[in-house]
Motif scaffolding. Sequence first.
Motif, PDB file in Angstrom:
ATOM      1  N   LEU A   5       0.830  -1.207   0.000  1.00 26.79           N
ATOM      2  CA  LEU A   5       0.000   0.000   0.000  1.00 26.79           C
ATOM      3  C   LEU A   5       0.866   1.258   0.000  1.00 26.79           C
ATOM      4  CD1 LEU A   5      -2.879   1.120   0.102  1.00 26.79           C
ATOM      5  CD2 LEU A   5      -2.727   1.026   2.582  1.00 26.79           C
ATOM      6  N   LEU A   6       1.934   1.260   0.805  1.00 23.03           N
ATOM      7  CA  LEU A   6       2.851   2.407   0.829  1.00 23.03           C
ATOM      8  C   LEU A   6       3.541   2.595  -0.521  1.00 23.03           C
ATOM      9  CD1 LEU A   6       4.504   1.986   4.349  1.00 23.03           C
ATOM     10  CD2 LEU A   6       2.898   3.758   3.628  1.00 23.03           C
ATOM     11  N   LEU A   7       3.932   1.498  -1.160  1.00 25.25           N
ATOM     12  CA  LEU A   7       4.568   1.584  -2.474  1.00 25.25           C
ATOM     13  C   LEU A   7       3.600   2.125  -3.522  1.00 25.25           C
ATOM     14  CD1 LEU A   7       6.676  -1.693  -2.605  1.00 25.25           C
ATOM     15  CD2 LEU A   7       7.528   0.654  -2.582  1.00 25.25           C
ATOM     16  N   GLU A   8       2.343   1.701  -3.461  1.00 23.60           N
ATOM     17  CA  GLU A   8       1.345   2.212  -4.406  1.00 23.60           C
ATOM     18  C   GLU A   8       1.135   3.710  -4.216  1.00 23.60           C
ATOM     19  OE1 GLU A   8      -2.173  -0.125  -3.858  1.00 23.60           O
ATOM     20  OE2 GLU A   8      -1.249  -1.921  -4.717  1.00 23.60           O
ATOM     21  N   LYS A   9       1.074   4.142  -2.971  1.00 24.44           N
ATOM     22  CA  LYS A   9       0.909   5.573  -2.702  1.00 24.44           C
ATOM     23  C   LYS A   9       2.122   6.369  -3.179  1.00 24.44           C
ATOM     24  CE  LYS A   9      -2.280   5.214   1.163  1.00 24.44           C
ATOM     25  NZ  LYS A   9      -2.504   5.450   2.585  1.00 24.44           N
ATOM     26  N   ALA A  16       4.728   9.981  -7.114  1.00 23.60           N
ATOM     27  CA  ALA A  16       5.784  10.190  -8.105  1.00 23.60           C
ATOM     28  C   ALA A  16       5.187  10.452  -9.488  1.00 23.60           C
ATOM     29  CB  ALA A  16       6.707   8.971  -8.157  1.00 23.60           C
ATOM     30  N   THR A  17       4.145   9.729  -9.820  1.00 23.32           N
ATOM     31  CA  THR A  17       3.485   9.933 -11.111  1.00 23.32           C
ATOM     32  C   THR A  17       2.873  11.320 -11.185  1.00 23.32           C
ATOM     33  OG1 THR A  17       3.025   7.566 -11.248  1.00 23.32           O
ATOM     34  CG2 THR A  17       1.749   8.995 -12.691  1.00 23.32           C
ATOM     35  N   GLU A  18       2.233  11.728 -10.108  1.00 23.58           N
ATOM     36  CA  GLU A  18       1.622  13.064 -10.073  1.00 23.58           C
ATOM     37  C   GLU A  18       2.702  14.143 -10.152  1.00 23.58           C
ATOM     38  OE1 GLU A  18      -1.242  16.098  -9.811  1.00 23.58           O
ATOM     39  OE2 GLU A  18      -1.313  14.015 -10.434  1.00 23.58           O
ATOM     40  N   SER A  19       3.809  13.934  -9.451  1.00 25.58           N
ATOM     41  CA  SER A  19       4.907  14.893  -9.499  1.00 25.58           C
ATOM     42  C   SER A  19       5.474  15.001 -10.906  1.00 25.58           C
ATOM     43  CB  SER A  19       6.002  14.463  -8.523  1.00 25.58           C
ATOM     44  OG  SER A  19       7.125  15.280  -8.640  1.00 25.58           O
ATOM     45  N   ARG A  69       3.900  14.336 -13.679  1.00 25.41           N
ATOM     46  CA  ARG A  69       2.888  14.983 -14.512  1.00 25.41           C
ATOM     47  C   ARG A  69       2.912  16.496 -14.324  1.00 25.41           C
ATOM     48  NH1 ARG A  69      -1.718  17.236 -14.355  1.00 25.41           N
ATOM     49  NH2 ARG A  69      -2.055  16.957 -12.137  1.00 25.41           N
ATOM     50  N   LEU A  70       3.044  16.938 -13.063  1.00 24.72           N
ATOM     51  CA  LEU A  70       3.102  18.375 -12.791  1.00 24.72           C
ATOM     52  C   LEU A  70       4.366  19.003 -13.381  1.00 24.72           C
ATOM     53  CD1 LEU A  70       1.812  18.450  -9.120  1.00 24.72           C
ATOM     54  CD2 LEU A  70       0.624  19.296 -11.154  1.00 24.72           C
ATOM     55  N   LYS A  71       5.493  18.291 -13.290  1.00 26.49           N
ATOM     56  CA  LYS A  71       6.745  18.798 -13.861  1.00 26.49           C
ATOM     57  C   LYS A  71       6.612  18.970 -15.372  1.00 26.49           C
ATOM     58  CE  LYS A  71      10.133  16.210 -14.948  1.00 26.49           C
ATOM     59  NZ  LYS A  71      11.211  15.291 -15.111  1.00 26.49           N
ATOM     60  N   MET A  72       6.043  17.960 -16.027  1.00 26.40           N
ATOM     61  CA  MET A  72       5.884  18.036 -17.478  1.00 26.40           C
ATOM     62  C   MET A  72       4.911  19.156 -17.858  1.00 26.40           C
ATOM     63  SD  MET A  72       8.045  16.059 -18.695  1.00 26.40           S
ATOM     64  CE  MET A  72       7.597  16.274 -20.388  1.00 26.40           C
ATOM     65  N   ALA A  73       3.843  19.343 -17.085  1.00 29.73           N
ATOM     66  CA  ALA A  73       2.902  20.425 -17.362  1.00 29.73           C
ATOM     67  C   ALA A  73       3.600  21.774 -17.214  1.00 29.73           C
ATOM     68  CB  ALA A  73       1.702  20.335 -16.423  1.00 29.73           C
ATOM     69  N   PHE A  74       4.453  21.905 -16.200  1.00 28.28           N
ATOM     70  CA  PHE A  74       5.200  23.149 -15.996  1.00 28.28           C
ATOM     71  C   PHE A  74       6.129  23.406 -17.174  1.00 28.28           C
ATOM     72  CE2 PHE A  74       9.161  25.146 -14.523  1.00 28.28           C
ATOM     73  CZ  PHE A  74       8.668  26.383 -14.157  1.00 28.28           C
ATOM     74  N   LEU A  75       6.905  22.385 -17.563  1.00 26.44           N
ATOM     75  CA  LEU A  75       7.850  22.561 -18.669  1.00 26.44           C
ATOM     76  C   LEU A  75       7.134  22.845 -19.989  1.00 26.44           C
ATOM     77  CD1 LEU A  75      10.488  19.810 -17.867  1.00 26.44           C
ATOM     78  CD2 LEU A  75      10.721  22.292 -17.605  1.00 26.44           C
ATOM     79  N   ASN A  76       5.989  22.213 -20.198  1.00 26.60           N
ATOM     80  CA  ASN A  76       5.236  22.464 -21.428  1.00 26.60           C
ATOM     81  C   ASN A  76       4.649  23.868 -21.462  1.00 26.60           C
ATOM     82  OD1 ASN A  76       5.760  19.976 -22.533  1.00 26.60           O
ATOM     83  ND2 ASN A  76       3.921  19.035 -21.680  1.00 26.60           N
ATOM     84  N   ASN A  77       4.427  24.452 -20.299  1.00 24.54           N
ATOM     85  CA  ASN A  77       3.850  25.790 -20.243  1.00 24.54           C
ATOM     86  C   ASN A  77       4.903  26.896 -20.169  1.00 24.54           C
ATOM     87  OD1 ASN A  77       1.189  24.974 -20.420  1.00 24.54           O
ATOM     88  ND2 ASN A  77       1.047  24.614 -18.226  1.00 24.54           N
ATOM     89  N   LEU A  78       6.188  26.515 -20.065  1.00 18.86           N
ATOM     90  CA  LEU A  78       7.232  27.534 -20.057  1.00 18.86           C
ATOM     91  C   LEU A  78       7.249  28.248 -21.403  1.00 18.86           C
ATOM     92  CD1 LEU A  78      10.464  26.078 -18.439  1.00 18.86           C
ATOM     93  CD2 LEU A  78       9.173  28.052 -17.702  1.00 18.86           C
TER      94      LEU A  78
END
Length: 136
Positions: A80-84, A89-92, A94-103
């Motif tokens: 359960l901890l590994l899934e969380k 990590a996946t959300e992070s 995704r947010l990084k890629m969204a930030f870089l795409n919006n630069l």
Amino acid sequence: MIEEIIPAFEGIPVDSSQARIKIINGEIQKYRAELLVTTPGGEKKWIKDCAIPVYDDKTGKATGLVGIFYDISEYKRTLLLLEKALERATESDRLKMAFLNNLPHEIRTPLNAIVGFSTLLNDPPTHGLTGWNFRI
């Protein structure tokens, strides 16, 4: 008290009484499942149940089961901890890629130049040159 049964193989019923009948009838040769149980103290535990039928030598019919139960609660908590952590990590990412795409292009171009020149300065000299010799 058994709250949930997760069979490990196809053909193993979720209901333990149906599984018992199938074992006695010889339809199941080995039983393996994960059980969520509530202890008398109210604690919830995950138990792995592995069993095989015991046959009567004279009749050839299943007369019981022999098996083992073992506590896999810590294993389930770790999963359960590994899934969380994977979700975070996946959300992070995704947010990084969204930030870089919006630069804007005006910021990305100078950053790419800085990274490129930093890489060049970090590389060793090639073609027999002993160092960087710049003259202006």
